[in-house]
Design a protein around this motif. Structure first.
Motif, PDB file in Angstrom:
ATOM      1  N   ASP A 149      24.667  53.432  37.515  1.00  0.00           N
ATOM      2  CA  ASP A 149      26.115  53.235  37.413  1.00  0.00           C
ATOM      3  C   ASP A 149      26.661  52.524  38.643  1.00  0.00           C
ATOM      4  O   ASP A 149      27.500  51.620  38.531  1.00  0.00           O
ATOM      5  N   GLN A 150      26.190  52.916  39.822  1.00  0.00           N
ATOM      6  CA  GLN A 150      26.649  52.284  41.056  1.00  0.00           C
ATOM      7  C   GLN A 150      26.211  50.824  41.123  1.00  0.00           C
ATOM      8  O   GLN A 150      26.971  49.962  41.585  1.00  0.00           O
ATOM      9  N   ALA A 151      24.975  50.549  40.660  1.00  0.00           N
ATOM     10  CA  ALA A 151      24.492  49.164  40.657  1.00  0.00           C
ATOM     11  C   ALA A 151      25.344  48.300  39.738  1.00  0.00           C
ATOM     12  O   ALA A 151      25.663  47.143  40.066  1.00  0.00           O
ATOM     13  N   GLU A 152      25.715  48.853  38.590  1.00  0.00           N
ATOM     14  CA  GLU A 152      26.566  48.109  37.653  1.00  0.00           C
ATOM     15  C   GLU A 152      27.946  47.852  38.249  1.00  0.00           C
ATOM     16  O   GLU A 152      28.494  46.754  38.118  1.00  0.00           O
ATOM     17  N   GLN A 153      28.491  48.853  38.935  1.00  0.00           N
ATOM     18  CA  GLN A 153      29.792  48.688  39.568  1.00  0.00           C
ATOM     19  C   GLN A 153      29.738  47.639  40.680  1.00  0.00           C
ATOM     20  O   GLN A 153      30.643  46.809  40.810  1.00  0.00           O
ATOM     21  N   LEU A 154      28.666  47.684  41.483  1.00  0.00           N
ATOM     22  CA  LEU A 154      28.511  46.692  42.546  1.00  0.00           C
ATOM     23  C   LEU A 154      28.337  45.291  41.969  1.00  0.00           C
ATOM     24  O   LEU A 154      28.832  44.304  42.538  1.00  0.00           O
ATOM     25  N   LEU A 155      27.645  45.215  40.844  1.00  0.00           N
ATOM     26  CA  LEU A 155      27.440  43.921  40.198  1.00  0.00           C
ATOM     27  C   LEU A 155      28.767  43.329  39.748  1.00  0.00           C
ATOM     28  O   LEU A 155      29.028  42.131  39.916  1.00  0.00           O
ATOM     29  N   GLU A 156      29.627  44.169  39.191  1.00  0.00           N
ATOM     30  CA  GLU A 156      30.938  43.693  38.760  1.00  0.00           C
ATOM     31  C   GLU A 156      31.804  43.290  39.952  1.00  0.00           C
ATOM     32  O   GLU A 156      32.517  42.289  39.910  1.00  0.00           O
ATOM     33  N   LEU A 157      31.718  44.078  41.037  1.00  0.00           N
ATOM     34  CA  LEU A 157      32.507  43.762  42.220  1.00  0.00           C
ATOM     35  C   LEU A 157      32.027  42.487  42.899  1.00  0.00           C
ATOM     36  O   LEU A 157      32.811  41.791  43.553  1.00  0.00           O
ATOM     37  N   SER A 158      30.739  42.183  42.756  1.00  0.00           N
ATOM     38  CA  SER A 158      30.180  41.012  43.437  1.00  0.00           C
ATOM     39  C   SER A 158      30.386  39.726  42.643  1.00  0.00           C
ATOM     40  O   SER A 158      29.976  38.662  43.096  1.00  0.00           O
ATOM     41  N   THR A 159      31.009  39.816  41.479  1.00  0.00           N
ATOM     42  CA  THR A 159      31.245  38.620  40.671  1.00  0.00           C
ATOM     43  C   THR A 159      32.702  38.551  40.245  1.00  0.00           C
ATOM     44  O   THR A 159      33.017  38.619  39.058  1.00  0.00           O
ATOM     45  N   PRO A 160      33.623  38.441  41.206  1.00  0.00           N
ATOM     46  CA  PRO A 160      35.044  38.395  40.841  1.00  0.00           C
ATOM     47  C   PRO A 160      35.433  37.042  40.254  1.00  0.00           C
ATOM     48  O   PRO A 160      34.912  35.997  40.647  1.00  0.00           O
ATOM     49  N   VAL A 161      36.336  37.065  39.298  1.00  0.00           N
ATOM     50  CA  VAL A 161      36.919  35.839  38.748  1.00  0.00           C
ATOM     51  C   VAL A 161      38.389  35.837  39.172  1.00  0.00           C
ATOM     52  O   VAL A 161      39.154  36.727  38.788  1.00  0.00           O
ATOM     53  N   VAL A 162      38.760  34.848  39.981  1.00  0.00           N
ATOM     54  CA  VAL A 162      40.077  34.809  40.598  1.00  0.00           C
ATOM     55  C   VAL A 162      40.925  33.718  39.947  1.00  0.00           C
ATOM     56  O   VAL A 162      40.458  32.581  39.782  1.00  0.00           O
ATOM     57  N   LYS A 163      42.147  34.075  39.607  1.00  0.00           N
ATOM     58  CA  LYS A 163      43.080  33.068  39.103  1.00  0.00           C
ATOM     59  C   LYS A 163      43.758  32.388  40.296  1.00  0.00           C
ATOM     60  O   LYS A 163      44.499  33.015  41.042  1.00  0.00           O
ATOM     61  N   GLY A 167      46.375  27.891  34.979  1.00  0.00           N
ATOM     62  CA  GLY A 167      45.442  26.942  34.390  1.00  0.00           C
ATOM     63  C   GLY A 167      44.144  26.760  35.155  1.00  0.00           C
ATOM     64  O   GLY A 167      43.269  26.015  34.715  1.00  0.00           O
ATOM     65  N   VAL A 168      43.989  27.440  36.301  1.00  0.00           N
ATOM     66  CA  VAL A 168      42.776  27.269  37.119  1.00  0.00           C
ATOM     67  C   VAL A 168      42.262  28.631  37.579  1.00  0.00           C
ATOM     68  O   VAL A 168      43.011  29.420  38.167  1.00  0.00           O
ATOM     69  N   VAL A 169      40.990  28.895  37.301  1.00  0.00           N
ATOM     70  CA  VAL A 169      40.346  30.118  37.793  1.00  0.00           C
ATOM     71  C   VAL A 169      39.126  29.723  38.618  1.00  0.00           C
ATOM     72  O   VAL A 169      38.606  28.608  38.487  1.00  0.00           O
ATOM     73  N   ALA A 170      38.687  30.643  39.468  1.00  0.00           N
ATOM     74  CA  ALA A 170      37.535  30.366  40.324  1.00  0.00           C
ATOM     75  C   ALA A 170      36.605  31.571  40.355  1.00  0.00           C
ATOM     76  O   ALA A 170      37.046  32.718  40.270  1.00  0.00           O
TER      77      ALA A 170
END
Length: 286
Positions: A149-163, A167-170
């Motif tokens: 569970d912690q690995a999955e949470q860290l994986l999500e935190l390490s791949t942020p999608v920023v607006k 019209g533009v995300v990064a």
């Protein structure tokens, strides 16, 4: 190893007849091993639950930890293991809470030097060993679940999608990009494109230490998936060393826009959005 009906009866009589003494001594031994990391009230509650569960299992006749009559005991052991794992205790500290019962039983049986007392202690000791192993297995399963569970949470935190703006995300990537993480990147990017309706996405790999064939394929798949959603991707962070590696590997990015830095990618998107805005404005003018 299962206890015979006769041995189970003697164990029940021993645990029931000296209940308060056993509980008190059991708590003392476990408390010494935990060094104050668990309150006396909580520890006593756990020991009393184990004590009652062992008596109930032994009253079922031949005591076997795998039997139906020992179901409550297994549940108590499993709950003890899960709780200790979540609280940060080690597997050894958890098992000691069960193995301490052997010392308590030995102290009670030492008064009787007969062969029957010795045989009972050997049988009881074997049973406690089984309980300890069951506790250890439950503890390990809980810890593995927590780590996953912690690995999955860290994986999500390490791949942020920023607006960045309308019209533009990064997607700023940092660290190694493996198959599991690439899948998370793709899913989160596509979901953000749907949620925001953005026509442009910047995939920044400045923080990716190396780009090999596998990493490049993951990036290309993400770009293709985004295109299917109607969005164009710009890849930024192509440092000289990475550019040389890509050329040496013969990797083709085709018509995908690539930039040396995130700033260059942002300027590129600004130009694209500016051109589109000018076109829309010209279409409105008579």
């Amino acid at each position: 190893m299962a206890l015979s009906a006769e041995e189970s009866g003697r164990l029940t009589g021993l645990l029931d007849g000296h209940a308060e003494r056993i509980t008190q001594r059991w708590v003392e031994l476990v408390a010494a091993s935990l060094r104050g990391r668990l309150s006396q009230a909580e520890l006593r509650r756990q020991v009393e639950e184990l004590h009652r569960a062992v008596i109930e299992a032994a009253r079922g006749g031949g005591f076997d930890l795998e039997s139906e009559s020992a179901g409550e005991l297994r549940a108590v052991l499993a709950e003890l293991s899960r709780g200790r794992a979540r609280q940060g205790f080690t597997a050894t500290e958890t098992a000691i809470s069960v193995y301490a019962l052997k010392d308590v039983l030995l102290e009670l049986l030492e008064a009787d030097a007969g062969d029957k007392a010795l045989r009972d202690y050997v049988a009881f000791s074997s049973l406690v060993d089984q309980m300890g192993l069951f506790t250890f297995e439950s503890f390990v399963r809980t810890r593995e679940s927590l780590i996953a569970d912690q690995a999955e949470q860290l994986l999500e935190l390490s791949t942020p999608v920023v607006k960045i703006w309308e019209g533009v995300v990064a997607v700023p990537l940092v660290g190694t990009l493996d198959s599991a993480r690439a899948q998370v990147v793709m899913e989160r990017l596509l979901q953000t494109l749907v949620d925001t309706g953005s026509p442009y996405a910047i995939i920044d790999i400045t923080g990716v230490p190396a780009v090999d064939t596998q990493v490049a394929q993951h990036i290309l798949k993400t770009v293709v998936a985004a295109r299917l959603m109607g969005a164009d991707c710009i890849i930024s962070g192509i440092r000289p060393q990475i550019a040389q590696t890509i050329v040496a590997l013969g990797i083709e990015f085709g018509d995908i826009a690539t930039k040396a830095s995130l700033a260059d990618a942002l300027r590129h998107v600004l130009r694209l959005t500016g051109v589109e805005a000018a076109r829309r404005q010209s279409r409105r003018e008579p």
